[in-house]
Write a protein that holds these residues in place. Sequence first.
Motif, PDB file in Angstrom:
ATOM      1  N   ALA A  45     -19.824  21.803  11.038  1.00 54.37           N
ATOM      2  CA  ALA A  45     -19.583  23.199  11.411  1.00 54.37           C
ATOM      3  C   ALA A  45     -20.905  23.931  11.629  1.00 54.37           C
ATOM      4  O   ALA A  45     -21.060  24.698  12.588  1.00 54.37           O
ATOM      5  CB  ALA A  45     -18.748  23.897  10.346  1.00 54.37           C
ATOM      6  N   TYR A  46     -21.880  23.684  10.760  1.00 59.24           N
ATOM      7  CA  TYR A  46     -23.175  24.364  10.913  1.00 59.24           C
ATOM      8  C   TYR A  46     -23.869  23.921  12.203  1.00 59.24           C
ATOM      9  O   TYR A  46     -24.435  24.750  12.923  1.00 59.24           O
ATOM     10  CB  TYR A  46     -24.078  24.105   9.708  1.00 59.24           C
ATOM     11  N   LEU A  47     -23.799  22.623  12.506  1.00 62.37           N
ATOM     12  CA  LEU A  47     -24.416  22.142  13.743  1.00 62.37           C
ATOM     13  C   LEU A  47     -23.732  22.748  14.963  1.00 62.37           C
ATOM     14  O   LEU A  47     -24.405  23.103  15.941  1.00 62.37           O
ATOM     15  CB  LEU A  47     -24.376  20.615  13.801  1.00 62.37           C
ATOM     16  N   LEU A  48     -22.412  22.877  14.923  1.00 59.39           N
ATOM     17  CA  LEU A  48     -21.699  23.529  16.028  1.00 59.39           C
ATOM     18  C   LEU A  48     -22.146  24.981  16.181  1.00 59.39           C
ATOM     19  O   LEU A  48     -22.266  25.486  17.296  1.00 59.39           O
ATOM     20  CB  LEU A  48     -20.193  23.468  15.809  1.00 59.39           C
ATOM     21  N   ARG A  49     -22.363  25.632  15.056  1.00 61.72           N
ATOM     22  CA  ARG A  49     -22.823  27.029  15.084  1.00 61.72           C
ATOM     23  C   ARG A  49     -24.191  27.138  15.757  1.00 61.72           C
ATOM     24  O   ARG A  49     -24.458  28.081  16.492  1.00 61.72           O
ATOM     25  CB  ARG A  49     -22.898  27.573  13.666  1.00 61.72           C
ATOM     26  N   CYS A  50     -25.049  26.154  15.504  1.00 64.27           N
ATOM     27  CA  CYS A  50     -26.422  26.196  16.016  1.00 64.27           C
ATOM     28  C   CYS A  50     -26.573  25.660  17.438  1.00 64.27           C
ATOM     29  O   CYS A  50     -27.566  25.951  18.097  1.00 64.27           O
ATOM     30  CB  CYS A  50     -27.335  25.360  15.119  1.00 64.27           C
ATOM     31  N   GLU A  51     -25.618  24.857  17.892  1.00 65.91           N
ATOM     32  CA  GLU A  51     -25.813  24.127  19.149  1.00 65.91           C
ATOM     33  C   GLU A  51     -25.958  25.042  20.358  1.00 65.91           C
ATOM     34  O   GLU A  51     -25.391  26.127  20.422  1.00 65.91           O
ATOM     35  CB  GLU A  51     -24.674  23.141  19.392  1.00 65.91           C
ATOM     36  N   ASP A  52     -26.744  24.573  21.296  1.00 65.77           N
ATOM     37  CA  ASP A  52     -26.831  25.187  22.615  1.00 65.77           C
ATOM     38  C   ASP A  52     -25.616  24.681  23.373  1.00 65.77           C
ATOM     39  O   ASP A  52     -25.478  23.468  23.591  1.00 65.77           O
ATOM     40  CB  ASP A  52     -28.124  24.749  23.303  1.00 65.77           C
ATOM     41  N   ARG A  53     -24.733  25.540  23.764  1.00 61.42           N
ATOM     42  CA  ARG A  53     -23.456  25.113  24.346  1.00 61.42           C
ATOM     43  C   ARG A  53     -23.588  24.540  25.749  1.00 61.42           C
ATOM     44  O   ARG A  53     -22.630  24.018  26.299  1.00 61.42           O
ATOM     45  CB  ARG A  53     -22.459  26.261  24.304  1.00 61.42           C
TER      46      ARG A  53
END
Length: 135
Positions: free
Chosen positions: A35-43
């Motif tokens: 979840a944290y990585l999804l929050r940080c990712e460049d979409r």
Amino acid sequence: MLSTEMQKLKQQNYFPLPNAVFDLDLTDGEILVYAYLLRCEDRRTYQCHPSYATIGRAIGKSVNSVRKYVQGLIQKGLITTEHTQIVTKSGETRNGTLLYTILPIQQVMDRQFERQMTLSQIAYRKQEIQEKLRK
């Protein structure tokens, strides 16, 4: 109707977490890290590069725990990692943080379904053999 600025602001404060993460036998720590990585990712690139320490502070876990959870996510096919390097102001090359790439969750779901089907077929064949042996 919301103005374009309001829509952008609303999108910045939320990120999508696929429902499928709850069907993949992830540990609680793996779900937190994912979840944290999804929050940080460049979409656009599906990549991000927070350090283990940064992730740990965000989710309330130790660096060693984060490392373990990241390895679990790699093994389950949800992410890949690449080592990076940085150049300091003095010109030294040093190790940077990992570059995480979030992989399409549908691929993981498809692989899990295939594994379940294979296990089901094996169980069915075992049952057939046992019935034949009993006769």
